[in-house]
Enzyme design. Structure first.
Site, PDB file in Angstrom:
ATOM      1  N   CYS A  31      28.465  63.508  10.407  1.00 54.79           N
ATOM      2  CA  CYS A  31      28.088  64.804  11.297  1.00 54.79           C
ATOM      3  C   CYS A  31      29.001  64.679  12.573  1.00 54.79           C
ATOM      4  CB  CYS A  31      26.495  64.761  11.878  1.00 54.79           C
ATOM      5  SG  CYS A  31      26.026  66.101  12.915  1.00 54.79           S
ATOM      6  N   CYS A  70      32.942  70.372  10.595  1.00 53.68           N
ATOM      7  CA  CYS A  70      31.531  70.327  10.426  1.00 53.68           C
ATOM      8  C   CYS A  70      31.156  70.083   9.055  1.00 53.68           C
ATOM      9  CB  CYS A  70      30.718  71.420  10.982  1.00 53.68           C
ATOM     10  SG  CYS A  70      29.033  71.787  10.468  1.00 53.68           S
TER      11      CYS A  70
HETATM   12  N1  DGL Z   1      26.748  68.567   9.911  1.00 58.11           N
HETATM   13  C1  DGL Z   1      27.085  68.813  11.362  1.00 58.11           C
HETATM   14  C2  DGL Z   1      28.233  68.474  11.795  1.00 58.11           C
HETATM   15  O1  DGL Z   1      29.063  68.089  11.221  1.00 58.11           O
HETATM   16  C3  DGL Z   1      26.130  69.433  12.224  1.00 58.11           C
HETATM   17  C4  DGL Z   1      25.618  70.752  12.015  1.00 58.11           C
HETATM   18  C5  DGL Z   1      24.244  71.206  12.742  1.00 58.11           C
HETATM   19  O2  DGL Z   1      23.182  70.731  12.741  1.00 58.11           O
HETATM   20  O3  DGL Z   1      24.493  72.038  13.605  1.00 58.11           O
HETATM   21  O4  DGL Z   1      28.549  68.837  12.845  1.00 58.11           O
END
Ligand code: DGL
Length: 260
Positions: A70, A180
């Protein structure tokens, strides 16, 4: 080796999907913080608290390494988690270096959540790569919600992306970086919108390579799939409808794999 993968939700499956293919002999635990997703529009303090809880859970499962799959959690919390725990902690980095290595001196559109875009970590990366005049940052936070409800290529997704990108002269960019992990589900719609020469780049292979490097794991090609346990905010997923939901994400990632 037992490896913990962590994301606010199902975005991190895109990193796990890559790891499963080249590390089929390992044991994976995937922690999706489904109670608290999305992270990208919350405050850094809240996200830090969520990450702290997730780490406590994963450490209690006796994992030997944690992949923070993430970008948002990496941006906010990875440094603090490294101060607190001594096991290898591998974070995400938007693939800006990959983009600049492939296309030197060309403009790159780095997309991510609002927290990542406004955070210090991305500024440090841009500075380190001397990309102040090459990197443009764009938050596409709403894609996280589309992904969580498995709305991948609807008219609403296309309209949202066209609207968000309409003020950019896309011809001028060499690439669009998916900063993301949730954004990997939208490569087909992005491909429809972007001029053909604009490449779509993600940081998944870089993160898994870093995991291999830090843990001395051996990558392999094998027939068997690795063992994986899925947890939603600490609750083991056993319900067949939920397991089918996760399977649908993984099939979607199979389809997106060949799109650049
Ligand atoms: N999947 C996450 C990222 O790579 C975050 C998405 C979220 O929860 O806003 O930033």
């Amino acid at each position: 080796m037992k490896i913990g993968f962590f994301d606010s939700g199902i975005g991190g499956l895109s990193v796990l999907h890559h790891a499963m293919k080249i590390l089929p002999q390992e044991e994976f635990i995937f922690f999706a913080d489904e109670d608290n997703v999305p992270y990208g529009t919350k405050s850094p303090e809240e996200v830090l608290r969520f990450v702290d809880e997730a780490f406590k859970f994963l450490i209690a499962q006796e994992v030997s390494a944690i992949v923070v799959a993430c970008n948002t959690a990496t941006s906010v919390a990875v440094r603090k988690m490294r101060e607190k725990y001594s096991l290898p902690i591998i974070g995400m980095e938007p693939a800006l270096k990959v983009a600049l290595d492939l296309f030197p001196n060309r403009k790159v559109l780095v997309t991510a959540t609002a927290i990542t875009i406004t955070g210090e970590k991305i500024r440090r990366l841009i500075k380190k790569l001397h990309a102040e005049n090459l990197a443009e940052l764009k938050a596409l936070s709403q894609l996280v919600e589309f992904a969580e409800r498995q709305e991948f290529n609807s008219a609403a997704v296309e309209e949202y992306l066209r609207g968000e990108l309409e003020n950019y002269d896309l011809e001028k960019f060499s690439s669009l970086v998916l900063g993301c992990t949730h954004f990997n589900y939208f490569k087909d719609t992005l491909r429809k919108i972007l001029p053909p020469h604009v490449k779509i780049l993600d940081g998944n292979a870089g993160t898994v390579n870093e995991l291999i490097r830090r843990t001395n794991l051996q990558s392999a090609r094998a027939e068997n799939l690795p063992s994986i346990k899925f947890f939603y905010s600490g609750r083991l997923v056993t319900d067949s409808a939920e397991l089918a939901r996760l399977e649908k994400f993984l099939r979607r990632l199979d389809e997106m794999e060949a799109i650049f």
